[in-house]
Design an enzyme around this catalytic site. Sequence first.
Site, mmCIF file in Angstrom:
data_model
loop_
_atom_site.group_PDB
_atom_site.id
_atom_site.type_symbol
_atom_site.label_atom_id
_atom_site.label_comp_id
_atom_site.label_asym_id
_atom_site.label_seq_id
_atom_site.Cartn_x
_atom_site.Cartn_y
_atom_site.Cartn_z
ATOM 1 N N HIS A 79 -9.523 1.172 4.381
ATOM 2 C CA HIS A 79 -8.289 1.354 5.157
ATOM 3 C C HIS A 79 -8.578 2.295 6.327
ATOM 4 O O HIS A 79 -9.398 3.209 6.198
ATOM 5 C CB HIS A 79 -7.189 1.926 4.257
ATOM 6 C CG HIS A 79 -5.858 1.934 4.929
ATOM 7 N ND1 HIS A 79 -5.481 2.935 5.795
ATOM 8 C CD2 HIS A 79 -4.838 1.052 4.904
ATOM 9 C CE1 HIS A 79 -4.275 2.661 6.267
ATOM 10 N NE2 HIS A 79 -3.857 1.523 5.740
ATOM 11 N N GLU B 237 -5.569 -4.816 10.371
ATOM 12 C CA GLU B 237 -4.558 -3.802 10.639
ATOM 13 C C GLU B 237 -4.910 -3.033 11.906
ATOM 14 O O GLU B 237 -5.732 -2.109 11.867
ATOM 15 C CB GLU B 237 -4.482 -2.807 9.468
ATOM 16 C CG GLU B 237 -4.091 -3.446 8.156
ATOM 17 C CD GLU B 237 -3.441 -2.454 7.204
ATOM 18 O OE1 GLU B 237 -2.352 -2.745 6.725
ATOM 19 O OE2 GLU B 237 -4.021 -1.364 6.973
ATOM 20 N N ASN C 2 0.874 -1.175 0.000
ATOM 21 C CA ASN C 2 0.000 0.000 0.000
ATOM 22 C C ASN C 2 0.911 1.224 0.000
ATOM 23 O O ASN C 2 1.478 1.575 1.025
ATOM 24 C CB ASN C 2 -0.898 -0.029 1.250
ATOM 25 C CG ASN C 2 -1.709 1.244 1.415
ATOM 26 O OD1 ASN C 2 -1.784 2.070 0.510
ATOM 27 N ND2 ASN C 2 -2.323 1.392 2.590
ATOM 28 N N SER D 91 3.267 -1.992 10.351
ATOM 29 C CA SER D 91 4.709 -2.052 10.612
ATOM 30 C C SER D 91 5.320 -3.423 10.328
ATOM 31 O O SER D 91 6.226 -3.863 11.036
ATOM 32 C CB SER D 91 5.014 -1.604 12.046
ATOM 33 O OG SER D 91 4.577 -0.252 12.234
ATOM 34 N N GLU E 245 -7.069 4.753 7.417
ATOM 35 C CA GLU E 245 -6.912 6.185 7.087
ATOM 36 C C GLU E 245 -8.149 6.706 6.368
ATOM 37 O O GLU E 245 -8.556 7.851 6.567
ATOM 38 C CB GLU E 245 -5.632 6.384 6.251
ATOM 39 C CG GLU E 245 -4.394 6.238 7.136
ATOM 40 C CD GLU E 245 -3.172 5.668 6.432
ATOM 41 O OE1 GLU E 245 -3.096 5.710 5.192
ATOM 42 O OE2 GLU E 245 -2.284 5.154 7.143
ATOM 43 N N GLY F 293 2.192 2.423 10.693
ATOM 44 C CA GLY F 293 3.141 3.521 10.539
ATOM 45 C C GLY F 293 3.781 3.964 11.848
ATOM 46 O O GLY F 293 4.416 5.007 11.910
ATOM 47 N N LYS G 214 0.157 4.233 -0.336
ATOM 48 C CA LYS G 214 -0.495 5.429 0.217
ATOM 49 C C LYS G 214 -0.266 6.627 -0.726
ATOM 50 O O LYS G 214 -0.182 6.433 -1.928
ATOM 51 C CB LYS G 214 0.003 5.688 1.638
ATOM 52 C CG LYS G 214 -0.173 4.434 2.510
ATOM 53 C CD LYS G 214 -0.043 4.667 3.974
ATOM 54 C CE LYS G 214 -0.284 3.351 4.713
ATOM 55 N NZ LYS G 214 -0.217 3.487 6.149
HETATM 56 P P1 PGA Z 1 2.720 0.369 7.651
HETATM 57 O O1 PGA Z 1 1.273 0.580 6.979
HETATM 58 O O2 PGA Z 1 3.256 -0.924 7.108
HETATM 59 O O3 PGA Z 1 3.517 1.556 7.215
HETATM 60 O O4 PGA Z 1 2.500 0.307 9.126
HETATM 61 C C1 PGA Z 1 0.420 -0.498 6.742
HETATM 62 C C2 PGA Z 1 -0.876 -0.020 6.136
HETATM 63 O O5 PGA Z 1 -1.374 1.046 6.550
HETATM 64 O O6 PGA Z 1 -1.441 -0.668 5.244
#
Ligand code: PGA
Length: 254
Positions: free
Chosen positions: A96, A167, A9, A213, A98, A173, A11
């Site tokens: 997601h 997630e 992803n 992460s 976000e 993140g 983003k």
């Molecule tokens: P990250 O994000 O691996 O940077 O923690 C995962 C995601 O939001 O899909």
Amino acid sequence: MRRKIVAGNWKMNKTPSEAKALAAEIAATLGSEPCAVEVVVCPPAIDLPAVSAVLAGTQIGFGAQNMYHEPKGAFTGETAAPMLVDLGAKYVILGHSERRTYFKETDADVNKKTKAALAAGLTPIVCVGETLEERDAGKTGDVVAGQVRGSLADLGADLVKVVIAYEPVWAIGTGRTATPEQAQEVDALIRKTLADMGGADVAEKVRIQYGGSMKPENAKELMAKPDIDGGLIGGAALKADSFAGIIAAAAAAK
Ligand code: PGA
């Protein structure tokens, strides 16, 4: 046996030219040896034509990070599933955290998008996960099961085609990964919820990823857990070598 699926992803990172370069680097790193793992990249929508051209003829699939549920019409700024399909996209990330947090997407919205994606022939990667506050209050199970039931309601026989990404919001993140035990516990609960919704056969077939992460160093241990069928990768998917490291870990995690 469920085939593991590792999806990047990206983003809101990478311009079209940068995306083209990264996709080419990932394709070169992976090579043409058939990969045991299903590999997917999800760049920003505007990068998709460039990425589509680079990945044509490779074993790497691609998809979008969001879409609208209507197939066309007066919805300024939105992208429809048939547009993604026309470019060769096979996947779309939906719901997601976000999108749920910043763009106020609800389970009902995610459900409409999931149905539209399936109707267009896309594989939806539907994200669920609890916040730290919800975990600390002992609500993880209820929150995640509720999101699964709401986001995947009334899919009928199509339920089996969905990929789910667990997630935990506190792990995205932040550098703070769920332990393999924590991730396994919730992925198993998701599978139990799917069994209630669509029967044990369907639940056994649906792939459930972990995301938050994930990196080459922790990927194998996570994906060795019985109910973790891959990863949805943010930060570590933005570099070809770390993304390839996670794919190798997935292939090694039997
Ligand atoms: P990250 O994000 O691996 O940077 O923690 C995962 C995601 O939001 O899909």
